[in-house]
Write an enzyme that holds these catalytic residues in place. Sequence first.
Site, PDB file in Angstrom:
ATOM      1  N   CYS A   1       0.841  -1.194   0.000  1.00  0.00           N
ATOM      2  CA  CYS A   1       0.000   0.000   0.000  1.00  0.00           C
ATOM      3  C   CYS A   1       0.876   1.245   0.000  1.00  0.00           C
ATOM      4  O   CYS A   1       2.027   1.215   0.412  1.00  0.00           O
ATOM      5  CB  CYS A   1      -0.904   0.021   1.220  1.00  0.00           C
TER       6      CYS A   1
ATOM      7  N   ARG B   1       3.448  -0.063  -6.627  1.00  0.00           N
ATOM      8  CA  ARG B   1       3.335  -0.962  -5.475  1.00  0.00           C
ATOM      9  C   ARG B   1       2.065  -1.804  -5.545  1.00  0.00           C
ATOM     10  O   ARG B   1       1.954  -2.824  -4.861  1.00  0.00           O
ATOM     11  CB  ARG B   1       3.344  -0.145  -4.177  1.00  0.00           C
TER      12      ARG B   1
ATOM     13  N   TRP C   1      -4.372  -2.069  -0.886  1.00  0.00           N
ATOM     14  CA  TRP C   1      -4.637  -3.397  -1.454  1.00  0.00           C
ATOM     15  C   TRP C   1      -5.466  -4.151  -0.420  1.00  0.00           C
ATOM     16  O   TRP C   1      -5.029  -4.350   0.707  1.00  0.00           O
ATOM     17  CB  TRP C   1      -3.333  -4.138  -1.727  1.00  0.00           C
TER      18      TRP C   1
ATOM     19  N   ASN D   1      -0.532   0.848   6.816  1.00  0.00           N
ATOM     20  CA  ASN D   1      -0.020  -0.305   6.078  1.00  0.00           C
ATOM     21  C   ASN D   1       0.322  -1.394   7.082  1.00  0.00           C
ATOM     22  O   ASN D   1       0.890  -1.107   8.138  1.00  0.00           O
ATOM     23  CB  ASN D   1       1.252   0.055   5.301  1.00  0.00           C
ATOM     24  N   GLY D   2       0.012  -2.649   6.748  1.00  0.00           N
ATOM     25  CA  GLY D   2       0.335  -3.750   7.649  1.00  0.00           C
ATOM     26  C   GLY D   2      -0.908  -4.461   8.129  1.00  0.00           C
ATOM     27  O   GLY D   2      -1.948  -4.459   7.464  1.00  0.00           O
TER      28      GLY D   2
ATOM     29  N   GLU E   1      14.846 -24.811  -8.018  1.00  0.00           N
ATOM     30  CA  GLU E   1      14.692 -23.352  -8.097  1.00  0.00           C
ATOM     31  C   GLU E   1      16.025 -22.653  -7.840  1.00  0.00           C
ATOM     32  O   GLU E   1      16.348 -21.652  -8.492  1.00  0.00           O
ATOM     33  CB  GLU E   1      13.631 -22.890  -7.095  1.00  0.00           C
TER      34      GLU E   1
ATOM     35  N   LYS F   1      17.823 -20.142 -10.507  1.00  0.00           N
ATOM     36  CA  LYS F   1      18.221 -18.774 -10.206  1.00  0.00           C
ATOM     37  C   LYS F   1      19.663 -18.528 -10.652  1.00  0.00           C
ATOM     38  O   LYS F   1      19.975 -17.492 -11.229  1.00  0.00           O
ATOM     39  CB  LYS F   1      18.100 -18.478  -8.697  1.00  0.00           C
TER      40      LYS F   1
ATOM     41  N   GLU G   1      19.938 -18.502 -14.524  1.00  0.00           N
ATOM     42  CA  GLU G   1      19.253 -17.348 -15.110  1.00  0.00           C
ATOM     43  C   GLU G   1      20.114 -16.088 -15.083  1.00  0.00           C
ATOM     44  O   GLU G   1      20.164 -15.357 -16.068  1.00  0.00           O
ATOM     45  CB  GLU G   1      17.957 -17.053 -14.341  1.00  0.00           C
TER      46      GLU G   1
ATOM     47  N   HIS H   1      22.804 -42.771  -9.411  1.00  0.00           N
ATOM     48  CA  HIS H   1      22.309 -43.142 -10.743  1.00  0.00           C
ATOM     49  C   HIS H   1      22.840 -42.210 -11.829  1.00  0.00           C
ATOM     50  O   HIS H   1      22.138 -41.912 -12.793  1.00  0.00           O
ATOM     51  CB  HIS H   1      20.781 -43.164 -10.746  1.00  0.00           C
TER      52      HIS H   1
ATOM     53  N   LYS I   1      10.263 -10.917 -18.562  1.00  0.00           N
ATOM     54  CA  LYS I   1       9.518 -11.098 -17.319  1.00  0.00           C
ATOM     55  C   LYS I   1       8.244 -11.892 -17.543  1.00  0.00           C
ATOM     56  O   LYS I   1       7.899 -12.758 -16.750  1.00  0.00           O
ATOM     57  CB  LYS I   1       9.184  -9.729 -16.714  1.00  0.00           C
TER      58      LYS I   1
END
Length: 632
Positions: free
Chosen positions: A2, A27, A76, A102-103, A498, A502, A505, A521, A627
């Site tokens: 927010c 944001r 939000w 906010n929060g 992942e 990273k 990438e 194996h 993206k």
Amino acid sequence: MCGIVGYVGPKEVVPVILEGLRRLEYRGYDSAGIAVGTPGQEKLEIRRAPGKLRNIEEVLRQHPLHGTYGIGHTRWATHGRPTEENAHPHRDCTGRIVVVHNGIVENYIELKRELTAQGHLFVTQTDTEIIAHLIEEVQKQAEAAGTPIPLEVAVRQAVKRLTGAFALGVLSSLEPDKIVAARFGPPVVIGLGKDEHGQGEYFVASDVPGILHHTRNIIFLNDGDMAILTLNGIAFTDFEGNPLERKTQRVTWDPIQAEKGGYKHFMLKEIWEQPRAIRDTTLGRISLETGQVFLNEMAIAPEELAKVTSINIAACGTSWHAATAGKYMIERLARIPVEVDYASEYRYRDPIADPNALGMLITQSGETADTLAAQREMIALGSKTVAICNVVGAMITRDANGTIYTHAGPEIGVASTKAFSSQITALFLFALHLAQVRGTLTPAESLSLVDELSRIPAKIQDMLQNVSLQCEELAKSFSTVRDFLYLGRGIHFPIALEGALKLKEISYIHAEGYPAGEMKHGPNALIDETLPVVVLATQDPNDPGSRLRYEKTLSNVQEVTARSGRVIAIAVDGQQDLVQLVEHVISIPPAPELLLPLLEIIPLQLLAYYIAVRRGCDVDQPRNLAKSVTVE
């Protein structure tokens, strides 16, 4: 996520606030509002509207506001839908106090009951509204005792009653040209400026871009700080009222750098935003009192979910890794079989129709072409679909029967970090919800898991600094290697995948993720003194299965070290057997087995980042990647 912008000074306040909020649009938000005051005015004037800033601008065109102090907010939705009444700012009973926030106030239910019993009337579904009433009550009691107190003292007493995370901006019509700001968790920045006539003007915001076009003299509040902005300047105190000295920093960032918040790259900023992203993804969706999970965006009734016989998940790249981790969560908690497909392969394998199967699509952008195609195929086969997505209103959500939005906020770096963590969080919430409607968890088990999930953001926050320093140091030794191997067992295997993704990438180093049990194996042939092996060797000592997997992984580590392999182990604090066995150990806090991935991924992201930086790579925009992949 927010946005907050406040102003005290000689200028007309509304244009200042609207311009600031516009610069914080990146944001993400779904409603906006503004509160404005002028000296002598009995109540503060408020204008609010759901939707984008153009909606509040239209409201202001029809019903203008004028004043010299005020505060605005883009929200939000977490507690309560994105409606006009739920939009910030929020008022007390008298209309003289307004709050933006906010929060999350974790104990708002308890406080709301208390304040309702004292005669306060609530008109919204938000947790924020209780803060305005709490401040009102503090002042009312002080006045009744014959010792009236100023706004900042009332705010100071009120915040001591709050548990959770908050960034606050508070106004009172009884004390014009004053804003009280407080921070405990979400960021708050203070700006000091002068207008064209040399008169002082003062700003508060949730992020630097909101005020950078007015001043470059910025003060960042620490947790537990309060700032009192008036026409005479700014005073700083802690929550006990003790005066504080805060250093002004001269910001020299350009607008893009400002959005980075001072971080060198968006990716690094987004890594550090993960505590907030995970917290925001859980906001309004869990009860810390009962352990219940609430997925209000789901248009599939609980009784329908209870009848689901299997789940098919389709995703791409990082989202596929999240989906694979989600498979372990769903199968263990809800006891439903789960298949995970690469979205680009799903419709080409001639999947079998099953109207009792639930389709799930995971995509950060909501516009990934392969994932959209998989969704169309699932629907054609008679399945209802659920989307996990970070963009409100994105294409994937329009045909879904339910959406779990990951409130990560905009992710600028191409290599996903906070979106991945938010997807894991959303999958854990979905697995819990499914388990609850199917009755495969007891209320006590649900409450325990919800409580553990709520602790994850703070654990990440606590570990970030030390882990960052460790990974930066490790990068000096490993930035010149040609290959990496990542190993994990069970739910830790997709996290190994992942971590390898990273690295490849953003650093362009070849990296592979493998199930640790597959070492014999084939991969063992690669082990020598030149190959770094990153091993996810964490465990939950309270989980027998986790302990067994750890013992097996320990054997894999010994296999690697026996062949002179260089091991970087990710371990839980206190695993001394690993410390004595391997060259490098990065420790993370303890957590239940299914939540360890949220902690494990942090060092893997940081290791990739610092290696890429040392190699001189374009971290935020790596070559050949985009993206959002909107073509197949």
